[in-house]
Write a protein that holds these residues in place. Structure first.
Motif, PDB file in Angstrom:
ATOM      1  N   ARG A   1       0.850  -1.010   0.049  1.00  0.00           N
ATOM      2  CA  ARG A   1      -0.054  -0.130   0.062  1.00  0.00           C
ATOM      3  C   ARG A   1       0.898   1.212  -0.169  1.00  0.00           C
ATOM      4  O   ARG A   1       0.410   2.239  -0.765  1.00  0.00           O
ATOM      5  N   TRP A   2       1.913   1.220   0.992  1.00  0.00           N
ATOM      6  CA  TRP A   2       2.760   2.434   0.912  1.00  0.00           C
ATOM      7  C   TRP A   2       3.566   2.589  -0.566  1.00  0.00           C
ATOM      8  O   TRP A   2       3.667   3.734  -0.913  1.00  0.00           O
ATOM      9  N   ALA A   3       3.822   1.460  -1.171  1.00  0.00           N
ATOM     10  CA  ALA A   3       4.559   1.588  -2.483  1.00  0.00           C
ATOM     11  C   ALA A   3       3.542   2.140  -3.485  1.00  0.00           C
ATOM     12  O   ALA A   3       3.841   3.172  -4.214  1.00  0.00           O
ATOM     13  N   ALA A   4       2.274   1.731  -3.449  1.00  0.00           N
ATOM     14  CA  ALA A   4       1.316   2.471  -4.379  1.00  0.00           C
ATOM     15  C   ALA A   4       1.036   4.032  -3.950  1.00  0.00           C
ATOM     16  O   ALA A   4       0.806   4.717  -4.883  1.00  0.00           O
ATOM     17  N   ARG A   5       1.241   4.238  -2.699  1.00  0.00           N
ATOM     18  CA  ARG A   5       0.918   5.655  -2.325  1.00  0.00           C
ATOM     19  C   ARG A   5       2.106   6.526  -3.027  1.00  0.00           C
ATOM     20  O   ARG A   5       2.033   7.613  -3.599  1.00  0.00           O
ATOM     21  N   THR A   6       3.338   5.920  -2.794  1.00  0.00           N
ATOM     22  CA  THR A   6       4.571   6.411  -3.548  1.00  0.00           C
ATOM     23  C   THR A   6       4.664   6.797  -5.020  1.00  0.00           C
ATOM     24  O   THR A   6       4.684   7.846  -5.531  1.00  0.00           O
ATOM     25  N   GLU A   7       4.007   5.551  -5.668  1.00  0.00           N
ATOM     26  CA  GLU A   7       3.846   5.649  -7.066  1.00  0.00           C
ATOM     27  C   GLU A   7       2.732   6.941  -7.391  1.00  0.00           C
ATOM     28  O   GLU A   7       2.978   7.551  -8.356  1.00  0.00           O
ATOM     29  N   ALA A   8       1.824   6.941  -6.736  1.00  0.00           N
ATOM     30  CA  ALA A   8       0.950   7.750  -6.939  1.00  0.00           C
ATOM     31  C   ALA A   8       1.240   9.361  -6.864  1.00  0.00           C
ATOM     32  O   ALA A   8       0.954  10.177  -7.584  1.00  0.00           O
ATOM     33  N   THR A   9       2.024   9.443  -5.599  1.00  0.00           N
ATOM     34  CA  THR A   9       2.510  10.887  -5.486  1.00  0.00           C
ATOM     35  C   THR A   9       3.549  11.283  -6.741  1.00  0.00           C
ATOM     36  O   THR A   9       3.785  12.388  -6.865  1.00  0.00           O
ATOM     37  N   LEU A  10       4.285  10.337  -6.787  1.00  0.00           N
ATOM     38  CA  LEU A  10       5.407  10.543  -8.134  1.00  0.00           C
ATOM     39  C   LEU A  10       4.883  10.779  -9.322  1.00  0.00           C
ATOM     40  O   LEU A  10       5.052  12.000  -9.975  1.00  0.00           O
ATOM     41  N   ASP A  11       3.816  10.140  -9.589  1.00  0.00           N
ATOM     42  CA  ASP A  11       3.060  10.308 -10.993  1.00  0.00           C
ATOM     43  C   ASP A  11       2.524  11.752 -10.800  1.00  0.00           C
ATOM     44  O   ASP A  11       2.528  12.643 -11.854  1.00  0.00           O
ATOM     45  N   ARG A  12       1.919  12.114  -9.690  1.00  0.00           N
ATOM     46  CA  ARG A  12       1.448  13.575  -9.623  1.00  0.00           C
ATOM     47  C   ARG A  12       2.566  14.662  -9.592  1.00  0.00           C
ATOM     48  O   ARG A  12       2.128  15.663 -10.361  1.00  0.00           O
ATOM     49  N   LEU A  13       3.589  14.316  -9.069  1.00  0.00           N
ATOM     50  CA  LEU A  13       4.684  15.455  -9.002  1.00  0.00           C
ATOM     51  C   LEU A  13       5.506  15.497 -10.209  1.00  0.00           C
ATOM     52  O   LEU A  13       5.761  16.707 -10.688  1.00  0.00           O
ATOM     53  N   LEU A  14       5.511  14.532 -11.213  1.00  0.00           N
ATOM     54  CA  LEU A  14       6.276  14.563 -12.281  1.00  0.00           C
ATOM     55  C   LEU A  14       5.737  15.287 -13.424  1.00  0.00           C
ATOM     56  O   LEU A  14       4.234  14.848 -13.501  1.00  0.00           O
ATOM     57  N   PRO A  15       6.264  16.051 -14.283  1.00  0.00           N
ATOM     58  CA  PRO A  15       5.741  16.645 -15.332  1.00  0.00           C
ATOM     59  C   PRO A  15       5.090  15.574 -16.285  1.00  0.00           C
ATOM     60  O   PRO A  15       5.599  14.556 -16.619  1.00  0.00           O
ATOM     61  N   ALA A  16       4.074  16.111 -17.046  1.00  0.00           N
ATOM     62  CA  ALA A  16       3.311  15.130 -17.882  1.00  0.00           C
ATOM     63  C   ALA A  16       4.322  15.005 -19.277  1.00  0.00           C
ATOM     64  O   ALA A  16       4.948  15.860 -19.728  1.00  0.00           O
ATOM     65  N   ASP A  17       4.456  13.769 -19.767  1.00  0.00           N
ATOM     66  CA  ASP A  17       5.129  13.735 -20.929  1.00  0.00           C
ATOM     67  C   ASP A  17       4.679  14.224 -22.241  1.00  0.00           C
ATOM     68  O   ASP A  17       5.278  13.923 -23.364  1.00  0.00           O
ATOM     69  N   THR A  18       3.348  14.756 -22.076  1.00  0.00           N
ATOM     70  CA  THR A  18       2.896  15.300 -23.266  1.00  0.00           C
ATOM     71  C   THR A  18       3.310  17.004 -23.169  1.00  0.00           C
ATOM     72  O   THR A  18       2.863  17.680 -24.171  1.00  0.00           O
ATOM     73  N   ALA A  19       3.728  17.413 -22.243  1.00  0.00           N
ATOM     74  CA  ALA A  19       4.188  18.768 -22.089  1.00  0.00           C
ATOM     75  C   ALA A  19       5.671  19.046 -22.382  1.00  0.00           C
ATOM     76  O   ALA A  19       6.438  18.109 -22.325  1.00  0.00           O
ATOM     77  N   GLU A  20       5.871  20.173 -22.957  1.00  0.00           N
ATOM     78  CA  GLU A  20       7.302  20.343 -23.474  1.00  0.00           C
ATOM     79  C   GLU A  20       8.279  20.584 -22.206  1.00  0.00           C
ATOM     80  O   GLU A  20       7.670  21.382 -21.355  1.00  0.00           O
ATOM     81  N   PRO A  21       9.516  20.406 -22.189  1.00  0.00           N
ATOM     82  CA  PRO A  21      10.144  19.456 -23.238  1.00  0.00           C
ATOM     83  C   PRO A  21       9.902  17.821 -23.005  1.00  0.00           C
ATOM     84  O   PRO A  21      10.177  17.612 -22.136  1.00  0.00           O
ATOM     85  N   ARG A  22       9.210  17.605 -24.107  1.00  0.00           N
ATOM     86  CA  ARG A  22       8.705  15.953 -23.962  1.00  0.00           C
ATOM     87  C   ARG A  22       9.521  15.030 -23.552  1.00  0.00           C
ATOM     88  O   ARG A  22       9.451  14.068 -22.671  1.00  0.00           O
ATOM     89  N   ARG A  23      10.540  15.160 -24.282  1.00  0.00           N
ATOM     90  CA  ARG A  23      11.859  14.202 -24.162  1.00  0.00           C
ATOM     91  C   ARG A  23      12.394  14.211 -22.833  1.00  0.00           C
ATOM     92  O   ARG A  23      12.488  13.131 -22.108  1.00  0.00           O
TER      93      ARG A  23
END
Length: 291
Positions: A8-30
């Motif tokens: 459960r904690w690993a899933a919480r971490t994954e969700a938080t990281l996903d929220r914090l990281l920039p979307a790969d559809t936004a520039e600079p995409r690479r």
């Protein structure tokens, strides 16, 4: 078997990281895609789990630990991106998939590592927590990451390549390269629970033993496990003439060292008021893990 709460904690971490990281559809995409490739969908998440386990053992609410847990993992991910570069360990596989400089390119990998590191501190600065706590988190993470911690340990490792360090020097190198960030993770969780300096020192004893145990087990797995099991290239330490515990102590000696460190972890936790069973479980995982 790991307690369900770790999943459960690993899933919480994954969700938080996903929220914090920039979307790969936004520039600079690479760059953004490289950051996400380096961070999401893999890894043991040992350092975030330590943040949660230390904090909740002392009474913190797990939701209040989401950002420090993610911040530690961002710094860890950045360190792996840079460790894998041709100028460092020159590895082409991490967590069972191509390393960032292979999947993208070397310049993008350098920038992705830089951006992951700074994102960690941005997340802590923006946390909904008292200023003193945010400063404590950032100080702990910064001290563990720089020349007096992880980067310094990596520099010592590079300097020692091709020679065998004596035991004391080997332990110092790994207390910086691997142990410093593990110690910071435990401290950051404890700080989130309002731990005083005496309690922090007790937890440091546990974390110091855990950091060395994690590295001893890593060294053993490098010669005992397959690349498929590890998710990274096996046998790299021998191929690069690295200083390791099995090389210095022999395989049986390294296993005995692992047992000694496990006992030190147990002894340290016995001195702490509170339910430290999950910290103990993480220590056992570090000692017995197979990848």
């Amino acid at each position: 078997m790991a307690p369900e709460v770790f999943t459960r904690w690993a899933a919480r971490t994954e969700a938080t990281l996903d929220r914090l990281l920039p979307a790969d559809t936004a520039e600079p995409r690479r760059l953004h895609a490289a950051m996400r490739h380096a961070t999401l969908g893999g890894g043991k998440r040992m350092r975030p789990l330590l943040v949660y386990a230390a904090g909740t053992a002392l009474g913190a609410d797990e939701a209040s630990l989401d950002l420090p847990a993610a911040a530690v993992e961002l710094v860890h991910a950045y360190s792996l991106v840079h460790d894998d570069l041709p100028a460092m360990d020159d590895d082409d596989m991490r967590r069972g998939r191509p390393t960032v400089h292979v999947a993208f390119d070397e310049a993008t990998a350098i920038l992705a590592g830089d951006a992951l590191q700074t994102l960690a501190f941005e997340a802590l600065a923006d946390a909904a927590a008292p200023a003193e706590l945010r400063a404590g988190w950032m100080q702990s993470l910064a001290r563990a990451s720089g020349a007096g911690g992880m980067c310094g340990g990596q520099a010592l490792d590079i300097d020692a390549t091709g020679s065998q360090l004596p035991l004391e020097a080997l332990q110092r190198m790994h207390s910086l390269k691997t142990g410093a960030l593990i110690r910071a993770a435990v401290r950051m969780g404890a700080l989130g629970a309002g731990a005083d300096e005496a309690r922090l020192r007790q937890l440091d004893r546990y974390a110091d033993a855990l950091g060395l145990a994690f590295q001893v087990r890593d060294d053993l797995l490098d010669i005992e496990a397959s690349s498929e099991a590890l998710g990274k290239t096996a046998g790299k330490d021998v191929a690069q003439a690295k200083s390791t515990y099995p090389a210095l102590l022999g395989v049986d000696g390294a296993r005995a060292k692992l047992g000694q460190l496990a006992a030190e972890m147990r002894a340290a936790l016995e001195e702490i008021d509170g339910d430290c069973s999950l910290l103990q479980a993480l220590g056992e995982l570090a000692v017995r893990r197979d990848h």
